[in-house]
Design an enzyme around this catalytic site. Structure first.
Site, PDB file in Angstrom:
ATOM      1  CB  SER A  78      23.368  19.165  20.105  1.00 20.38           C
ATOM      2  OG  SER A  78      24.526  19.641  20.758  1.00 20.38           O
ATOM      3  CB  SER A  96      21.836  21.790  24.757  1.00 21.47           C
ATOM      4  OG  SER A  96      21.022  21.227  23.755  1.00 21.47           O
ATOM      5  CG  ASP A  99      19.323  23.655  22.057  1.00 21.80           C
ATOM      6  OD1 ASP A  99      18.765  22.564  22.211  1.00 21.80           O
ATOM      7  OD2 ASP A  99      20.074  24.179  22.909  1.00 21.80           O
TER       8      ASP A  99
END
Length: 380
Positions: free
Chosen positions: A248, A286, A288
């Site tokens: 992340s 991830s 984000d």
């Protein structure tokens, strides 16, 4: 040896950095780190090895409830956590410090921030808190399930917060992070707009733990493709092969431009441009998560603890038509902060002797020269 991008002639974009090229160039913003490094060898949950920490970002010189700031957030991909977002979405007010840590420590950090805020108020003020805490997964190197981040570490990071230069790389919440298959960590950068565009400052601080090696891009050059695992090995946690792209990147954007909450949300979204330029693609695994706040209008916005709020209040607000230079500054500062997070990190060996190798600056410069993207004057 750790080095910032500009120290070796890698100047991202056209904008001019602030004095320290850091989020603390925004007046009133402070940063504090607590870094926890202890033990080596085989993982024993609860004992270590420990490679983690907490990073604190303060936008309020006083109590956040007495002087809330306008803020906004954007999710590019939501495989992560940033607490307090329902409050931010509904009211657009930042009423707490901001912290970054590892995925398993979000709860203890959030609760500790609540106790910090409560300590600033009188009992009759009925304190409550909705802190903003972001995270990244650091279990490739750290005993993340061991609960090594304690409330006293959060208090220490709060007390250590200061303006001026900001430590980067293997510090605070970034201690054990890995990005693009290289050791990474905390990164920061800023842009100071010319007076013709308002003279505002935009600063970024992020915790990079994302990206696939073959996507890493610097100044448009395919740097990651040029560095195979045979040249710089990938980390190999024992329970599974290292999964490129997993991880992340929480990105915090600060500015002294007078923005309303919806404008802060739009500014937060532009951090994604810098992430994309450097090769981040918001992969499935991830998180984000981007957050932006404005230090302008401090003291003019009624706080939630004010019983007798005014019927109306006056603000200074930037006209939407003049946001483009601020958007560009956020994109550039994000791209540069990601590169700083890599270049300022050092090779680290953690749990079970897993090693994350740093991005060698000399190798990076060699690749950039191959693509005729070598050191150049700022703004060229």
């Amino acid at each position: 040896m750790p080095v910032r991008a500009r120290e070796i002639g890698i100047n991202i974009g056209r904008g001019k950095p602030g004095k320290h090229n850091a989020i603390t160039d925004v007046p009133g913003v402070k940063v504090g780190h607590v870094t926890l490094i202890e033990g080596k060898g085989k993982l024993v949950v609860g004992k270590g090895p420990v490679r983690t920490g907490v990073t604190m970002i303060l936008g309020h010189p006083g109590h956040p409830f007495d002087e809330p700031l306008y803020a906004g957030a954007h999710w590019f991909n939501g495989n992560g956590e940033l607490t307090g977002m329902a409050w931010i979405q509904e009211f657009g007010l930042l009423t707490s410090p901001i912290a970054l840590t590892n995925s398993s420590s979000v709860g203890v950090v959030r609760d500790a921030i609540g106790s910090i805020e409560a300590s600033m108020l009188l009992p009759e003020q009925n304190p409550w808190s909705l802190p903003v805490v972001g995270e990244t997964w650091d279990a490739a190197l750290n005993d993340m399930a061991g609960g090594h981040v304690k409330p006293e570490h959060v208090w220490e990071a709060f007390r250590k917060a200061k303006d001026g230069p900001v430590a980067e790389g293997n510090v605070g919440g970034g201690t054990a992070q890995i990005a693009f298959g290289f050791k990474s960590g905390i990164g920061t950068a800023s842009r100071k707009l010319p007076d013709s565009d308002g003279g505002w400052t935009v600063g970024v601080l992020l915790q990079a733990n994302h990206g696939r090696r073959d996507n890493l891009t610097v100044l448009g050059a395919p740097v990651g493709e040029e560095i195979p695992a045979t040249a710089v090995p990938f980390p190999q946690p024992p329970e599974a092969t290292y999964r490129p792209g997993a991880g992340s990147i929480p990105i915090i954007v600060a500015t002294d431009a007078p923005l309303l909450p919806h404008q802060c949300q739009r500014l937060a979204r532009r951090a994604g441009i810098g992430m994309l330029r450097s090769g981040g693609l918001a992969e499935n695994d991830s998180g984000d998560l981007f957050f932006a706040f404005s230090t302008a209008n401090r003291g003019k916005i009624p706080g939630p603890n004010i019983v007798h709020s005014p019927l109306k209040h006056d603000l200074t607000v930037l006209t939407d038509a003049f946001l483009d230079p601020i958007f560009e500054a956020a994109a550039e500062a994000t791209e540069e902060a990601i590169l700083n997070s890599l270049l300022m990190a050092e090779t680290m060996t953690g749990r079970d002797n897993v090693t994350a190798h740093a991005l060698p600056p000399a190798l990076l410069l060699k690749i950039l020269a191959k693509y005729k993207r070598g050191p150049r004057p700022a703004g060229s």
